[in-house]
Structure formats: structure tokens, C-alpha cells
Design a protein around this motif. Structure first.
Motif, short mmCIF file in Angstrom:
data_model
loop_
_atom_site.label_atom_id
_atom_site.label_comp_id
_atom_site.label_asym_id
_atom_site.label_seq_id
_atom_site.Cartn_x
_atom_site.Cartn_y
_atom_site.Cartn_z
N LEU A 38 -26.34 -68.17 -54.97
CA LEU A 38 -25.94 -67.06 -55.84
C LEU A 38 -26.76 -65.81 -55.52
O LEU A 38 -26.22 -64.70 -55.41
CB LEU A 38 -26.13 -67.47 -57.31
N TRP A 56 -20.21 -65.60 -62.09
CA TRP A 56 -21.50 -66.17 -62.47
C TRP A 56 -21.80 -65.70 -63.90
O TRP A 56 -21.19 -64.75 -64.38
CB TRP A 56 -22.62 -65.67 -61.54
N SER A 57 -22.73 -66.36 -64.54
CA SER A 57 -23.17 -65.88 -65.85
C SER A 57 -24.60 -66.34 -66.11
O SER A 57 -25.53 -65.55 -66.07
CB SER A 57 -22.23 -66.36 -66.95
N CYS A 58 -24.80 -67.66 -66.34
CA CYS A 58 -26.11 -68.12 -66.83
C CYS A 58 -27.21 -68.16 -65.77
O CYS A 58 -28.37 -68.05 -66.06
CB CYS A 58 -25.96 -69.50 -67.44
N ARG A 59 -26.83 -68.35 -64.50
CA ARG A 59 -27.76 -68.54 -63.36
C ARG A 59 -28.61 -69.80 -63.52
O ARG A 59 -29.68 -69.91 -62.92
CB ARG A 59 -28.70 -67.35 -63.17
N MET A 60 -28.22 -70.73 -64.39
CA MET A 60 -29.05 -71.92 -64.59
C MET A 60 -28.22 -73.19 -64.78
O MET A 60 -28.59 -74.06 -65.55
CB MET A 60 -30.03 -71.71 -65.74
N ALA A 61 -27.09 -73.29 -64.11
CA ALA A 61 -26.27 -74.51 -64.11
C ALA A 61 -25.84 -74.94 -65.50
O ALA A 61 -25.81 -76.13 -65.81
CB ALA A 61 -27.02 -75.65 -63.40
N VAL A 62 -25.52 -73.96 -66.34
CA VAL A 62 -25.09 -74.28 -67.69
C VAL A 62 -23.66 -73.80 -67.95
O VAL A 62 -22.86 -74.50 -68.57
CB VAL A 62 -26.05 -73.64 -68.73
N CYS A 63 -23.31 -72.60 -67.47
CA CYS A 63 -22.01 -72.02 -67.86
C CYS A 63 -20.85 -72.55 -67.02
O CYS A 63 -19.70 -72.50 -67.45
CB CYS A 63 -22.06 -70.50 -67.78
N GLY A 64 -21.12 -73.02 -65.81
CA GLY A 64 -20.05 -73.57 -64.96
C GLY A 64 -19.22 -72.51 -64.25
O GLY A 64 -18.18 -72.81 -63.68
N SER A 65 -19.68 -71.25 -64.25
CA SER A 65 -18.87 -70.17 -63.65
C SER A 65 -18.92 -70.12 -62.14
O SER A 65 -18.00 -69.59 -61.52
CB SER A 65 -19.36 -68.81 -64.15
N CYS A 66 -20.01 -70.59 -61.53
CA CYS A 66 -20.26 -70.25 -60.13
C CYS A 66 -19.88 -71.36 -59.14
O CYS A 66 -20.46 -71.42 -58.06
CB CYS A 66 -21.72 -69.84 -59.95
N LEU A 76 -22.41 -75.69 -57.32
CA LEU A 76 -22.71 -74.52 -58.13
C LEU A 76 -23.60 -73.62 -57.29
O LEU A 76 -24.64 -74.07 -56.78
CB LEU A 76 -23.48 -74.92 -59.40
N CYS A 78 -25.59 -71.30 -58.19
CA CYS A 78 -26.91 -71.04 -58.75
C CYS A 78 -27.85 -72.25 -58.61
O CYS A 78 -29.05 -72.13 -58.82
CB CYS A 78 -26.81 -70.62 -60.22
S1 FES Z 1 -24.14 -69.17 -63.07
FE1 FES Z 1 -23.78 -70.53 -64.74
S2 FES Z 1 -23.51 -72.44 -63.76
FE2 FES Z 1 -24.05 -71.12 -62.13
#
Ligand code: FES
Length: 248
Positions: A38, A56-66, A76, A78
Motif C-alpha cells: 500500500l 484503502w482506508s484503515c491501513r491495518m488489515a481491518v476494513c478489507g478495502s485494499c 491485502l 496494507c
Molecule cells: S487498508 Fe484496510 S484492510 Fe488494508
């Protein structure tokens, strides 16, 4: 970036207003031990291609966007690090099996529609319908453990990108939605099993899975959709036998 190494990263580009089809662009990206895929994409966007699009959103493997393909494998961005590709070139492409909207952004509405279809929430028993919202539904640690790992899904779509059945049959409900279905079916607070059986036991439900198991291999949250689906097959077969003897 405190950089001492360079990696060649090839990224899929597609701008529907000007490109007839996707093409690839390669960039030299400096990286260090903590650089994620990312962050490498941010570097490309900041230094070479401001129009590069990715989610992307959370940058910590929580939101599932990436979710995206890294060297052909769903990951993922991130949670994937350039250090693990040391000495290799890297290709980054949109998640497979979903229509590309722009660059690395795919249209996941089919996944969302399938998750909504299986009613991913607790359906109370008829006798509890008018229960006050303040009522506590207590569970033992064992009751919670039964579904806990299946509740870790972040809907990133990596399992759909890995699934050979979804690739050839877009009507197949697919790993994440079937896992969620099983997660609610085995929750002792839920009474919606009969309602969900329509999806569980359909041709495009659990019986559409040929148990390749790649979905479980690529899941970034270590959920095991392949196991949820096989357990779902046991449940579906049991429901079938029960209905034979008790059709009502
Ligand atoms: S940015 Fe949220 S899971 Fe990767």
C-alpha cells in the motif's frame, strides 16, 4: 521513505474514459524493511502517477478495502511487505474475478449483494420477536468459540479472487457469504436457519463448492471458508433428511 533499495513494480492501469483496455506501467520504487505494498502505491501516486486509483482506508488489515493481486496471489496491500519479495520484480493487479472499475479498483457489488442475501445478522426466534432490546443474550465461551473464527471475515474479496468456482459461475454464492451464513447458523442466539437453508442448500450454495481450498489459503484473516462450506454441506444434508421425515 528512508530508502536503500529499489524494486521494479508493475501496476495495472485502466482509465475507462481514455483506455480501451487495461495496460501495465512499471515504476522503480524505493523501499525499506517496513514498506508495505500500500505504501509503495502511495509512493507511485505521490511521485509518478497522481491519477493512480486504489482502495484503502484503515491501513491495518481491518476494513478489507485494499484487496488486490500481488504477483498473481490475492493479498491485502496494507498487510503485504516488499521485503518478502526481495530480489524479485512485483506485479500488482486488481482482484481477479471482479469487473475493473479503474486501475486497481474493482466493482464488488456482487459480493456485497450476496452477503446481504444470506441475512448476516441474528434472526430471533418467534417467541423472542418482541423481546426488549435491552435483553442480554448470554453465551458460554464454548458457544462463542463455535463461530468465532468465522466471524473474523472483513469482506475483502480475496477468497472470491481465489475461487475457481466463482470464476466460472458468478451465480455461486461464494466463500465469504457462505462462511457468514454458517457463522450465523451455528450461533445459539440465532433462529434463522430455516430461512437461510434456501441459500445454503441451493445449487449455487455449498454444493457449488468443489473443495479446492485456495480460499482458506489466501484469507488474510486466517478464516477457513473451505471448512465452513464443508460443515455447511453436513448441515444441508441433515436438513434434507429431517425434511423427509418432518416435511412441515
Ligand atoms: S487498508 Fe484496510 S484492510 Fe488494508
Amino acid at each position: 521513505m528512508a530508502n536503500d533499495k529499489i524494486m521494479k513494480i508493475t501496476v495495472t492501469r485502466y482509465r475507462p474514459e481514455q483506455d480501451a483496455e487495461p495496460f501495465q506501467q512499471t515504476f522503480d520504487v524505493p523501499y525499506h524493511n517496513e514498506t508495505s505494498v500500500l505504501e509503495a502505491l502511495f509512493y507511485i501516486k505521490d511521485h509518478f502517477e497522481p491519477s493512480l486509483s486504489f482502495r484503502w482506508s484503515c491501513r491495518m488489515a481491518v476494513c478489507g478495502s485494499c484487496g488486490m493481486m500481488v504477483n498473481g496471489v490475492p493479498h491485502l496491500a496494507c498487510k503485504t511487505f516488499l521485503r518478502d519479495y526481495e530480489g524479485k520484480a512485483m506485479t500488482i493487479a486488481p482482484l481477479e474475478n471482479f469487473p475493473i472499475e479503474r486501475d486497481l479498483v474493482v466493482d464488488i457489488s456482487d459480493l456485497i449483494e450476496k452477503i446481504e442475501r444470506i441475512k448476516p445478522y441474528i434472526i430471533p426466534a418467534a417467541k423472542d420477536k418482541n423481546m426488549p432490546l435491552t435483553k442480554e443474550y448470554r453465551q458460554t465461551p464454548q458457544q462463542m468459540e463455535a463461530y468465532r473464527q468465522f466471524a473474523q471475515c472483513i469482506n475483502c474479496g480475496c477468497c472470491y479472487a481465489a475461487c475457481p468456482q466463482y470464476k466460472i459461475n458468478k451465480d455461486y454464492i461464494g466463500p465469504a457469504a457462505l462462511t457468514l451464513l454458517y457463522r450465523y447458523d451455528i450461533d445459539n442466539r440465532d433462529a434463522g436457519s430455516a430461512i437461510r437453508d434456501e441459500f445454503l442448500s441451493s445449487e449455487n450454495g455449498v454444493w457449488g463448492c468443489t473443495f479446492v481450498g485456495y480460499c482458506s489459503e489466501v484469507c488474510p484473516k486466517h478464516v477457513d471458508p473451505a471448512s465452513a462450506i464443508q460443515l455447511g454441506k453436513v448441515k444441508s444434508a441433515t436438513n434434507y433428511v429431517i425434511k423427509m421425515f418432518k416435511p412441515e
